[in-house]
Scaffold this motif. Sequence first.
Motif, mmCIF file in Angstrom:
data_model
loop_
_atom_site.group_PDB
_atom_site.id
_atom_site.type_symbol
_atom_site.label_atom_id
_atom_site.label_comp_id
_atom_site.label_asym_id
_atom_site.label_seq_id
_atom_site.Cartn_x
_atom_site.Cartn_y
_atom_site.Cartn_z
ATOM 1 N N ALA A 1 6.569 -3.486 -0.067
ATOM 2 C CA ALA A 1 7.316 -2.162 -0.952
ATOM 3 C C ALA A 1 7.838 -2.132 0.570
ATOM 4 O O ALA A 1 8.947 -1.206 0.112
ATOM 5 C CB ALA A 1 6.107 -1.069 -1.855
ATOM 6 N N ASN A 2 7.548 -1.459 1.530
ATOM 7 C CA ASN A 2 8.300 -1.190 2.885
ATOM 8 C C ASN A 2 9.470 -1.499 3.506
ATOM 9 O O ASN A 2 10.200 -1.311 3.685
ATOM 10 C CB ASN A 2 7.114 -0.782 3.965
ATOM 11 N N VAL A 3 9.036 -2.839 2.947
ATOM 12 C CA VAL A 3 10.208 -3.560 3.311
ATOM 13 C C VAL A 3 10.941 -3.992 2.284
ATOM 14 O O VAL A 3 12.766 -3.459 3.080
ATOM 15 C CB VAL A 3 9.338 -5.387 3.259
ATOM 16 N N LYS A 4 10.982 -3.691 1.074
ATOM 17 C CA LYS A 4 12.303 -3.133 0.486
ATOM 18 C C LYS A 4 13.138 -2.194 0.737
ATOM 19 O O LYS A 4 14.153 -1.745 0.822
ATOM 20 C CB LYS A 4 12.022 -3.417 -0.877
ATOM 21 N N GLY A 5 12.128 -0.866 1.373
ATOM 22 C CA GLY A 5 12.243 -0.109 1.467
ATOM 23 C C GLY A 5 13.836 0.241 2.843
ATOM 24 O O GLY A 5 14.608 0.830 2.476
ATOM 25 N N GLN A 6 13.130 -0.637 3.761
ATOM 26 C CA GLN A 6 14.566 -0.926 4.676
ATOM 27 C C GLN A 6 15.281 -1.256 4.043
ATOM 28 O O GLN A 6 16.381 -2.006 4.587
ATOM 29 C CB GLN A 6 13.385 -1.332 5.736
ATOM 30 N N LYS B 1 1.061 -1.031 0.465
ATOM 31 C CA LYS B 1 -0.434 0.111 -0.461
ATOM 32 C C LYS B 1 1.063 1.446 0.036
ATOM 33 O O LYS B 1 1.546 1.266 -0.058
ATOM 34 C CB LYS B 1 -0.945 -0.199 1.246
ATOM 35 N N LYS B 2 0.237 1.738 -0.457
ATOM 36 C CA LYS B 2 1.306 3.072 -0.263
ATOM 37 C C LYS B 2 1.049 3.916 0.770
ATOM 38 O O LYS B 2 0.051 3.637 1.191
ATOM 39 C CB LYS B 2 0.445 4.261 -1.209
ATOM 40 N N ARG B 3 1.803 4.647 1.143
ATOM 41 C CA ARG B 3 2.767 4.982 3.026
ATOM 42 C C ARG B 3 1.210 5.905 2.716
ATOM 43 O O ARG B 3 0.865 6.955 2.056
ATOM 44 C CB ARG B 3 3.812 6.223 2.653
ATOM 45 N N VAL B 4 0.459 5.948 4.175
ATOM 46 C CA VAL B 4 -0.552 6.830 4.847
ATOM 47 C C VAL B 4 0.180 8.472 4.275
ATOM 48 O O VAL B 4 -0.436 9.173 4.593
ATOM 49 C CB VAL B 4 -1.627 6.519 5.670
ATOM 50 N N ASP B 5 1.487 8.753 4.487
ATOM 51 C CA ASP B 5 1.454 9.912 4.905
ATOM 52 C C ASP B 5 2.525 10.879 3.742
ATOM 53 O O ASP B 5 3.665 11.384 3.580
ATOM 54 C CB ASP B 5 2.790 9.714 6.229
#
Lengths: 303, 765
Positions: free
Chosen positions: B651-656, B10-14
């Motif tokens: 996606a966030n895991v990959k970003g990390q 999901k797209k980041r909420v912020d």
Amino acid sequence: MKKQSKGVKDRPRISGKDFNQYKYFRPKSKKELIRIINGFQEDLTIIAGGTDLLVANYQKLYEIKNWLDLNLLDELKNIKMFDDKVEIGSMVTHQRLSKLDQIKELFPVLHQAAADVGSPQIRSRGTIGGNIVTSSPAGDLLPPLLIYDAKLKIISGEGSRVVDANEFFTGPKKNILKKGEILEKIIIPLKEDIYKGAWIKVGKRKALIISSISLALNLSMDRSNLIKKARICIGSAAPVPLRIKTAEQAILKEELTKINIEEVAQIVSEKISPIDDIRGTAKYRRQVALNITRKALSEVMNQ
Amino acid sequence: MEFNHVHKSKKRVDVYEKVTGRAKYGADMRFPDMLYAQTLYTKYPYAEIKNIDLDKAKKQTDVEAIITAEDVPNNKFGVIIENQQVLAEDKSLFIGDGIAVVAAKTAKAAARAIELIDVEYKELEGIYDPLKARKEGSQLIHEENESNQVIHHPLRKGNIKQGFLESDVIIKREYDTPFIEQSYIEPEAVVAVPYQENSTITVYGSIQNPFATQGAVASVLKEKLNKIRIVQNHMGGSFGGKDEVVSSMAARAAILALKTKKPVRLVNTRDQSIKESYKRHPYKMKYKIGATHDGQLKAMQIEAVADSGAYACQTPFVTWRSVVQATGPYEVANVKTDTYGFYTNNIYTGAMRGYGSPQVIFAQESLMDELAEELDMDPVELRLKNIYHNNSITASGQKLDSHQVSLEEVLTKAVEKSDFIEKYNRYKKEQTGDKKRGIGLSISFRGCSLGAEAIDAAGIILSLKKDGSVNLYSGLAENGQGLKTVYCQIAGEILGLDIDRINFMEVDTLISPDSGSTVASRATLIGGNAVKKAANNLKNRIKKFIAESYEQTEDDIVLKDGKIYGKKSIEIMSIAKMSSMAAMEGVCLTSYGWYVSPEISWDEEIGQGNPYFTYVYGCQVAEVEVDIKTGEINVLKMTAAHDVGRAINPANVKGQIYGGVMMGLGYGIMEELKTNQGYIQNTNFDEYLIPTVKDMPDIDPIIVENPDPDGPFGAKSIGEPTLELGAAAIANAVANAADKRIRSLPINLEQIIVGRKLSKGGGQK
């Protein structure tokens, strides 16, 4: 109207308010420039691209009293081609030098060095004149200018003078410019010779880095393919960008393939006078000077 | 298992507010009559402060107040040991200690006033080497102590003598690592507002851990916690770095605000930030390892000494994580580990992403490759012979039986994907030319969350509004890692709501449940479980309401896609409509979720117990090209396999992973805060080098998922594991490429060219 960017209101910035008691000059022509230099007796801080000056004075710009801003001087932004020389205005940016095909063709070493300066932002603001006048031994354009026998035209209220770039630098951040003198342009002579050149910059990361050591090499060959003129210059390893004249002489009139690479590399490594600083130790620089000289000479042999 | 909202990128909420610039950061905060504060720092790292003359500075126009240590009600604070000075009192203990703080109507006036303060110092000879500080009889940095030792964590398992006796090959090695700056893009910023509503002080700012800062400010002001309010603004990064330093700034600003009765803003420049803020601990490590000829590890003896700098800060806990992870993820019957922290007059050290693991992993994973070479074995084979599996016993005696131990899986996946074996053997042979290629790997196990450091619990409040939208109040804070999005996804999954219906409120100590600090990669695991509990509590009330009102059984009721379904999956009504009806019927639509982690244990005397209730496993492979003539290292590719339990947001895991790999690369080949007799030599990013986009290698992230029974939807941790492996993998790759083993970080050009040519030998019985 330009909107003021948010959140920086309290940061000291250049505004009219700061110059009430002092002067901020922005001449639009050489004539006006000369008039200012002649007419103004107090100290002037000259700003070109500002990439060093603004950083060095961050948050204390108010300490600089009188400014002379060269950014509206279009006459200093020209690159002029002649049969026997190229003239580069002192306000030409690194970005332009690194993008121009003529520069790439005529002075490939200068072209590459300009492309290696800092980051896109710094290349877009920073100028060749600023690089020269700042006179850092690590200035990326300086070794290339020295190997191309560049001359510098300096103007002042009293007239002008032309000096060899090689005579210009006198120490770290020191040069022969006197008060009231401005670097107008860089003149690089053109010869019909065949040039072979190399540029090596070594730094601790791939961009936005001040050289730990750099090398510029230019050899011109005569018709029988002997070395007619040799120029080797090392940056960041002496108080000034340093031409290694002994090494240059050692390979004069040699056939390119028969150069004694080891001898040249040894001379270079001995002639430099590096120091220990945050970008490298003297020991490292001496060793790498040896290695990159070998590398540059092998490169030109294969050109 | 089918998911609708979690396990999705999901797209980041912020994201919208951040890319449009609408997001407000600490330094953006403005209040009427706000004053600008500036700190005067000590001139010497270690000095007696004989006199502070404020007269000239006070007379400056626009100067409203100046404080020194005398004005601080309680000058010493700290989360673990209270010995950090808000302002230097009798002595400055390190170069970033504050002497005075000025508040003025303009930033310029404050800066000028700082220059007018006359301080009379008596410079003292300090201690700048933890090994010197350790020596008996050396002068005490904190006079109230008996020695300069901050902490000592021993770990004893089996019989170390016997273990070495049973070994055919024993090698001893020493490794060391430098001070590292967190390098958040946004320097520290706080604004303290006095007497806002019912609070004595409200502090806004770039605050990683609002509850830790609340505790510090309350203790410094000697005020009750319920009178101190901390509101977190958007954060321009933290990486562990905006804890004690920001607490100290918040306390200074608060004192000035109370003194002037005006809001006070204290914002650091980059130079101030680097000079004042704590760093990652430098370690000096001695490793001794014994193995049989066929590669069975028999014994490991480790001593790690951390430089704590002037204050205790997080040293006791940082070195504790080191003691648990120091042997690496290997079964060794006989272990003796000692980790220490010592005070010096260097800059103090504290939390930074990794928290005591990057140092020991660099040492121990370098050591494994050195041992493999000694045994003439390939590094993968040696590791496979010794790594943890299900039911393995760790160095602290913990049996790994609560979750899937996936070390072999992450190792195998990374090795295969990177073509490790073939490349390792090819690069090992003589290579022509100046540029030599190499490949190397490292593996780790990492305890999730706080472990035995502290009680590990977190809370969430969910408030369902009459239109079916939700406010989410969390005690754990978004520091840029993506926590807001993850929490909204978890709540959305349970409540059957899109994440755009859930509004994550900024952490505000007035409302948010105190959940400890957002550290230790614990937010998804601990806070995520709290979100799940809060959402389930709310869901159960909704189900009960629907069951009673519509003759349904609770078991048939499903919340999905913003709607409520009943028997035979027939749609009953929208959640929005239900919310409005339930509210009219007096149903409580606010729920609380409180999660306490499973039990753990630790015996501090012998370092035995179950320090963490679960672990994550990772493997990174680095491929490099080393120019042996200039020393330049080009990291070509990093392959990173990490078991995250379950990726709530892939996606966030990959970003990390991308970010962690990049920071690991910096640690490996360029980052180093240089100090000389306590002075910091590189106080800005022109000389403190971090990787640029041009230094970024190709990164191949491999997400491995073995859902953990104790994780929300099986999720565990990812933030810190991504960073702890890179330097070791690069060190091993450089050794493979250039036949040069570098045991001191960073592995920079200098070390390649003029570093000692280190012999392979040393293996003897």
